[in-house]
Design a protein around this motif. Structure first.
Motif, PDB file in Angstrom:
ATOM      1  N   VAL A  10       0.833  -1.210   0.000  1.00 17.70           N
ATOM      2  CA  VAL A  10       0.000   0.000   0.000  1.00 17.70           C
ATOM      3  C   VAL A  10       0.865   1.257   0.000  1.00 17.70           C
ATOM      4  CG1 VAL A  10      -1.736   1.297   1.310  1.00 17.70           C
ATOM      5  CG2 VAL A  10      -1.889  -1.199   1.164  1.00 17.70           C
ATOM      6  N   GLU A  11       1.934   1.247   0.800  1.00 16.92           N
ATOM      7  CA  GLU A  11       2.752   2.453   0.961  1.00 16.92           C
ATOM      8  C   GLU A  11       3.844   2.590  -0.096  1.00 16.92           C
ATOM      9  OE1 GLU A  11       1.917   4.733   2.939  1.00 16.92           O
ATOM     10  OE2 GLU A  11       0.636   3.789   4.444  1.00 16.92           O
ATOM     11  N   CYS A  12       4.121   1.539  -0.839  1.00 19.02           N
ATOM     12  CA  CYS A  12       5.211   1.564  -1.818  1.00 19.02           C
ATOM     13  C   CYS A  12       4.966   2.631  -2.888  1.00 19.02           C
ATOM     14  CB  CYS A  12       5.345   0.197  -2.489  1.00 19.02           C
ATOM     15  SG  CYS A  12       6.568   0.198  -3.822  1.00 19.02           S
ATOM     16  N   PRO A  13       5.908   3.564  -3.093  1.00 25.88           N
ATOM     17  CA  PRO A  13       5.703   4.612  -4.102  1.00 25.88           C
ATOM     18  C   PRO A  13       5.624   4.040  -5.519  1.00 25.88           C
ATOM     19  CG  PRO A  13       7.918   4.753  -3.155  1.00 25.88           C
ATOM     20  CD  PRO A  13       7.157   3.741  -2.348  1.00 25.88           C
ATOM     21  N   LYS A  14       6.177   2.860  -5.719  1.00 25.32           N
ATOM     22  CA  LYS A  14       6.143   2.247  -7.047  1.00 25.32           C
ATOM     23  C   LYS A  14       5.111   1.129  -7.121  1.00 25.32           C
ATOM     24  CE  LYS A  14       8.941   5.192  -8.318  1.00 25.32           C
ATOM     25  NZ  LYS A  14       8.459   6.268  -9.195  1.00 25.32           N
ATOM     26  N   GLU A  15       4.325   0.984  -6.084  1.00 26.31           N
ATOM     27  CA  GLU A  15       3.227   0.010  -6.021  1.00 26.31           C
ATOM     28  C   GLU A  15       3.660  -1.404  -6.412  1.00 26.31           C
ATOM     29  OE1 GLU A  15       0.482   2.434  -8.323  1.00 26.31           O
ATOM     30  OE2 GLU A  15      -0.470   3.068  -6.455  1.00 26.31           O
ATOM     31  N   ILE A  16       4.789  -1.814  -5.836  1.00 29.02           N
ATOM     32  CA  ILE A  16       5.297  -3.179  -6.041  1.00 29.02           C
ATOM     33  C   ILE A  16       4.303  -4.147  -5.379  1.00 29.02           C
ATOM     34  CG2 ILE A  16       7.224  -4.763  -5.571  1.00 29.02           C
ATOM     35  CD1 ILE A  16       8.178  -2.498  -7.325  1.00 29.02           C
ATOM     36  N   SER A  17       3.981  -5.231  -6.109  1.00 30.48           N
ATOM     37  CA  SER A  17       2.933  -6.131  -5.641  1.00 30.48           C
ATOM     38  C   SER A  17       3.440  -7.183  -4.653  1.00 30.48           C
ATOM     39  CB  SER A  17       2.316  -6.837  -6.845  1.00 30.48           C
ATOM     40  OG  SER A  17       1.600  -7.963  -6.431  1.00 30.48           O
ATOM     41  N   LEU A  18       2.530  -7.589  -3.751  1.00 33.29           N
ATOM     42  CA  LEU A  18       2.816  -8.657  -2.782  1.00 33.29           C
ATOM     43  C   LEU A  18       3.122  -9.988  -3.465  1.00 33.29           C
ATOM     44  CD1 LEU A  18       0.209  -8.542   0.121  1.00 33.29           C
ATOM     45  CD2 LEU A  18       2.610  -7.959   0.221  1.00 33.29           C
ATOM     46  N   GLU A  19       2.669 -10.094  -4.725  1.00 34.84           N
ATOM     47  CA  GLU A  19       2.934 -11.329  -5.467  1.00 34.84           C
ATOM     48  C   GLU A  19       4.422 -11.614  -5.557  1.00 34.84           C
ATOM     49  OE1 GLU A  19       1.238 -11.534  -9.435  1.00 34.84           O
ATOM     50  OE2 GLU A  19      -0.558 -10.736  -8.459  1.00 34.84           O
ATOM     51  N   ASN A  20       5.208 -10.543  -5.558  1.00 39.54           N
ATOM     52  CA  ASN A  20       6.660 -10.727  -5.593  1.00 39.54           C
ATOM     53  C   ASN A  20       7.135 -11.483  -4.368  1.00 39.54           C
ATOM     54  OD1 ASN A  20       7.437  -9.323  -8.081  1.00 39.54           O
ATOM     55  ND2 ASN A  20       6.519  -7.559  -7.068  1.00 39.54           N
ATOM     56  N   ILE A  21       6.514 -11.174  -3.213  1.00 35.24           N
ATOM     57  CA  ILE A  21       6.911 -11.877  -1.984  1.00 35.24           C
ATOM     58  C   ILE A  21       6.552 -13.356  -2.110  1.00 35.24           C
ATOM     59  CG2 ILE A  21       6.595 -12.043   0.508  1.00 35.24           C
ATOM     60  CD1 ILE A  21       6.211  -9.068   0.646  1.00 35.24           C
ATOM     61  N   ALA A  22       5.360 -13.643  -2.645  1.00 35.39           N
ATOM     62  CA  ALA A  22       4.977 -15.047  -2.844  1.00 35.39           C
ATOM     63  C   ALA A  22       5.978 -15.722  -3.780  1.00 35.39           C
ATOM     64  CB  ALA A  22       3.565 -15.131  -3.414  1.00 35.39           C
ATOM     65  N   ARG A  23       6.395 -14.997  -4.833  1.00 35.61           N
ATOM     66  CA  ARG A  23       7.349 -15.569  -5.779  1.00 35.61           C
ATOM     67  C   ARG A  23       8.689 -15.848  -5.092  1.00 35.61           C
ATOM     68  NH1 ARG A  23       7.204 -11.948  -9.242  1.00 35.61           N
ATOM     69  NH2 ARG A  23       5.590 -12.817 -10.571  1.00 35.61           N
ATOM     70  N   MET A  24       9.124 -14.911  -4.259  1.00 29.86           N
ATOM     71  CA  MET A  24      10.396 -15.119  -3.556  1.00 29.86           C
ATOM     72  C   MET A  24      10.290 -16.327  -2.618  1.00 29.86           C
ATOM     73  SD  MET A  24      12.666 -12.607  -1.155  1.00 29.86           S
ATOM     74  CE  MET A  24      11.531 -12.458   0.189  1.00 29.86           C
ATOM     75  N   ASN A  25       9.145 -16.436  -1.907  1.00 26.06           N
ATOM     76  CA  ASN A  25       8.942 -17.580  -1.011  1.00 26.06           C
ATOM     77  C   ASN A  25       9.046 -18.887  -1.790  1.00 26.06           C
ATOM     78  OD1 ASN A  25       8.544 -15.853   1.121  1.00 26.06           O
ATOM     79  ND2 ASN A  25       6.308 -15.928   1.006  1.00 26.06           N
ATOM     80  N   ARG A  26       8.473 -18.879  -2.989  1.00 27.20           N
ATOM     81  CA  ARG A  26       8.480 -20.048  -3.867  1.00 27.20           C
ATOM     82  C   ARG A  26       9.923 -20.365  -4.295  1.00 27.20           C
ATOM     83  NH1 ARG A  26       3.992 -18.073  -6.604  1.00 27.20           N
ATOM     84  NH2 ARG A  26       5.179 -17.263  -8.344  1.00 27.20           N
ATOM     85  N   GLU A  27      10.618 -19.333  -4.748  1.00 27.19           N
ATOM     86  CA  GLU A  27      11.998 -19.487  -5.224  1.00 27.19           C
ATOM     87  C   GLU A  27      12.896 -19.995  -4.100  1.00 27.19           C
ATOM     88  OE1 GLU A  27      13.690 -18.392  -8.274  1.00 27.19           O
ATOM     89  OE2 GLU A  27      11.692 -18.542  -9.152  1.00 27.19           O
ATOM     90  N   PHE A  28      12.693 -19.435  -2.915  1.00 32.70           N
ATOM     91  CA  PHE A  28      13.537 -19.802  -1.778  1.00 32.70           C
ATOM     92  C   PHE A  28      13.283 -21.252  -1.364  1.00 32.70           C
ATOM     93  CE2 PHE A  28      14.682 -20.042   2.731  1.00 32.70           C
ATOM     94  CZ  PHE A  28      15.925 -19.437   2.733  1.00 32.70           C
ATOM     95  N   LEU A  29      12.012 -21.646  -1.365  1.00 31.42           N
ATOM     96  CA  LEU A  29      11.646 -23.013  -0.992  1.00 31.42           C
ATOM     97  C   LEU A  29      12.285 -23.989  -1.969  1.00 31.42           C
ATOM     98  CD1 LEU A  29       9.926 -24.424   1.138  1.00 31.42           C
ATOM     99  CD2 LEU A  29       7.972 -24.285  -0.394  1.00 31.42           C
ATOM    100  N   LYS A  30      12.159 -23.657  -3.256  1.00 29.56           N
ATOM    101  CA  LYS A  30      12.731 -24.495  -4.312  1.00 29.56           C
ATOM    102  C   LYS A  30      14.251 -24.589  -4.122  1.00 29.56           C
ATOM    103  CE  LYS A  30      12.657 -22.975  -8.604  1.00 29.56           C
ATOM    104  NZ  LYS A  30      12.005 -22.264  -9.721  1.00 29.56           N
ATOM    105  N   ALA A  31      14.881 -23.448  -3.938  1.00 30.83           N
ATOM    106  CA  ALA A  31      16.344 -23.413  -3.799  1.00 30.83           C
ATOM    107  C   ALA A  31      16.800 -24.168  -2.556  1.00 30.83           C
ATOM    108  CB  ALA A  31      16.818 -21.962  -3.735  1.00 30.83           C
ATOM    109  N   SER A  32      16.014 -24.069  -1.462  1.00 30.70           N
ATOM    110  CA  SER A  32      16.404 -24.741  -0.221  1.00 30.70           C
ATOM    111  C   SER A  32      16.355 -26.248  -0.373  1.00 30.70           C
ATOM    112  CB  SER A  32      15.494 -24.322   0.924  1.00 30.70           C
ATOM    113  OG  SER A  32      15.486 -22.936   1.050  1.00 30.70           O
ATOM    114  N   PHE A  33      15.424 -26.739  -1.181  1.00 31.78           N
ATOM    115  CA  PHE A  33      15.318 -28.180  -1.368  1.00 31.78           C
ATOM    116  C   PHE A  33      16.385 -28.701  -2.323  1.00 31.78           C
ATOM    117  CE2 PHE A  33      11.086 -28.047   0.554  1.00 31.78           C
ATOM    118  CZ  PHE A  33      11.157 -29.203   1.323  1.00 31.78           C
ATOM    119  N   VAL A  34      16.680 -27.910  -3.349  1.00 31.52           N
ATOM    120  CA  VAL A  34      17.580 -28.379  -4.391  1.00 31.52           C
ATOM    121  C   VAL A  34      19.044 -28.187  -3.999  1.00 31.52           C
ATOM    122  CG1 VAL A  34      18.270 -28.048  -6.787  1.00 31.52           C
ATOM    123  CG2 VAL A  34      15.853 -28.015  -6.162  1.00 31.52           C
ATOM    124  N   LYS A  35      19.333 -27.029  -3.377  1.00 33.95           N
ATOM    125  CA  LYS A  35      20.734 -26.700  -3.145  1.00 33.95           C
ATOM    126  C   LYS A  35      21.125 -26.654  -1.683  1.00 33.95           C
ATOM    127  CE  LYS A  35      23.824 -24.340  -6.151  1.00 33.95           C
ATOM    128  NZ  LYS A  35      24.095 -23.264  -7.084  1.00 33.95           N
TER     129      LYS A  35
END
Lengths: 302, 248
Positions: free
Chosen positions: B223-248
């Motif tokens: 809500v406060e982000c001046p560039k209106e970056i979406s929360l979906e990015n956080i979900a994507r990072m969570n996904r990427e991190f989970l994947k990376a933690s399992f693989v590497k």
């Protein structure tokens, strides 16, 4: 897989929070399905509930699920407090003036507080039901039915045979029958593990009864079940109010928690976000409301 | 317009600091918030007082230098803007305006309203880049076909200017929106795939080390982000991190 990353990192804490939270949501559904049988009236309802409780206590799959539930609750609580403590530390100097209501919901900012209130409820709830039903020692009243029968008796004064009404106690047994058993006959009959009826002479289990958890529950919410060994709870009004308020707290906790779990696990995307949020909100309201309806109904029908 | 400013004054990193009141007059609605502070500073300098230190640079909302927690919100009450794009017409005559620095353990105050945001630089240095061989025969970026949707989404994430409003707004002082935008802008593109797993793990590790809080999905950052970056990015990072933690 690097172990430390999946245990210690900030994201891992969120994964565990989400996984245990979602498992507890499933638990809520199972628990609710059982509780709803308390809405069935009369002996039939009583029987359905006690039979269900017996099943829950004896089924091995349910046993595994119950241990998973205990572990989930403990993990969710510890992880939650750890996150809360870390998050407080991340802002040592507070703002003099802040308007968080402009950008986020009350529930989302106060999950730790809401969770703590729910924990208080769980502790009292387990003390009132789980502990009494499963842990506390001593004989637990079994499912009995008091029936009035006609008994013919010889009256020595007049020499006549008179009809007399008499109460008999019938035990509901796991074979589905109601049977008269004289548990006072200590020479021949012994009760083991609360519900198992043994013949003393043969040392053989002859029958098994049901713990009368229905009467325990309805008495707690105001019914007078003295005849079944459960006098009415004098604080039933307080119990009902506390229960309803706790379910209200649960609504707020789930309102944020349900969809938040999907976000933490990275399962949210543009396509599914609206569905997850809508399902989450429906779940958050429907489940606690149905839970709360039961004690209110029991209280009003006392 | 007549205003009563309540500004955080702190002489240096080790000073305790406090809120100080400054009445100010003749403020025009068309002034930007930073111009208003410039006027205050002129007046303070004329009186021989120490001017209020605050961060600013481009003053057109693209550099990410300006900050300020204004009346309880990062970059003030308006949406999708930085403080330099906030106009005084958003306030009323006689208003009291609270002006505070970003508050987070990872963003220590340097002086008054200036905070040290180098924690973000250290997160970027841990993985917010693609390694490209610059030997002189670098491939043209446009030679790699990328679906328009992916390119758009990567660009949206890349609009993050690293101002730190997400951390400032978050009840937990979490930097997840920033880090996730930086992870996403590269994770969405083929050039970013090669280092994707190390990137997300290393950036999250530094984020944790720097003392930012944990995300509790309040959504305040978005809500406060001046560039209106979406929360979906956080979900994507969570996904990427989970994947990376399992693989590497």
């Amino acid at each position: 897989m690097s172990k430390s990353v999946l245990l210690k990192s900030s994201l891992a804490k969120k994964y565990w929070m989400a996984l245990t939270g979602l498992f507890l949501c499933l638990f809520l559904v199972g628990h609710l399905a059982g509780n709803l049988q308390l809405l069935k009236a009369g002996e039939e309802g009583r029987r359905a509930f006690n039979e269900y409780a017996y099943f829950m206590a004896h089924n091995p799959v349910v046993k595994i699920l119950s241990y998973l539930t205990y572990i989930s609750i403990i993990f969710h609580v510890i992880d939650g407090f750890l996150l809360f403590a870390q998050n407080r530390k991340a802002r040592p100097v507070k703002y003099a003036h802040t308007r968080p209501q402009e950008n986020s919901s009350f529930a989302s900012r106060n999950m730790a507080l809401l969770g703590t209130l729910i924990l208080v409820f769980i502790v009292t709830h387990m003390q009132n039901f789980w502990y009494k039903a499963k842990i506390s020692n001593g004989p637990f009243p079994l499912h009995t039915l008091v029936k009035e029968i006609d008994n013919q008796e010889y009256d020595p004064a007049t020499g006549a045979i008179v009809n007399k009404k008499q109460d008999v106690k019938l035990y509901l047994l796991t074979n589905g029958q109601y049977q008269m058993i004289d548990l006072e006959d200590k020479d021949n009959i012994e009760l083991r593990h609360n519900t198992e009826i043994y013949s003393k002479k043969l040392d053989v289990k002859v029958a098994e009864g049901y713990k009368d958890l229905h009467s325990l529950t309805t008495a707690f919410f105001g019914h007078d079940n003295s005849k079944y060994g459960f006098p009415k709870n004098d604080l039933a009004t307080v119990a009902v109010i506390f229960y309803v308020v706790s379910m209200l707290v649960l609504i707020f906790h789930l309102w944020h928690g349900f969809s938040s779990a999907f976000q933490s696990l990275g399962l949210r995307s543009k396509k599914y976000a609206p569905i997850i949020i809508t399902v989450g909100k429906i779940f958050a309201v429907v489940v606690p409301v149905l839970f709360a309806v039961i004690p209110v109904y029991l209280y009003l029908t006392k | 317009m007549k205003l009563n400013l309540k500004i955080w004054r702190q002489k240096g990193p080790n000073d305790k600091g406090s809120m100080v009141s400054y009445p100010i007059e003749n403020i025009d609605g068309d002034m930007s918030f930073l111009e208003m502070l410039d006027i205050l500073n002129d007046q303070l300098v004329e009186k021989g007082d120490d001017p209020v230190a605050f961060d600013h640079d481009c003053r057109e909302g693209i550099c990410g230098m300006c900050s300020l927690y204004i009346n309880g919100e990062a970059h003030g009450p308006d949406r999708g803007i930085t403080t330099c794009q906030l106009h005084m017409r958003k306030f009323n005559d006689g208003d009291t305006i609270y002006i505070e620095p970003w508050r987070a353990k990872a963003f220590p105050v340097i002086k008054d309203l200036m905070v040290d945001r180098s924690a973000f630089d250290r997160i970027m240095a841990a993985g917010g880049f693609v390694s490209v061989n610059t030997s002189g025969n670098t491939q043209d970026a446009n030679a790699i076909p990328i679906p328009k949707d992916d390119a758009d989404e990567a660009f949206n994430a890349a609009t993050c200017i690293g101002c730190g409003a997400c951390v400032a707004s978050c009840v937990n002082s979490s930097a997840m929106l920033f880090v996730s935008a930086k992870v996403s802008q590269l994770a969405l593109l083929p050039q970013g795939q090669i280092e994707a797993m190390d990137r997300v793990k290393n950036m999250v590790a530094v984020m944790d080390e720097e003392g930012f809080g944990n995300c509790s999905n309040t959504g305040a950052c978005e809500v406060e982000c001046p560039k209106e970056i979406s929360l979906e990015n956080i979900a994507r990072m969570n996904r990427e991190f989970l994947k990376a933690s399992f693989v590497k």
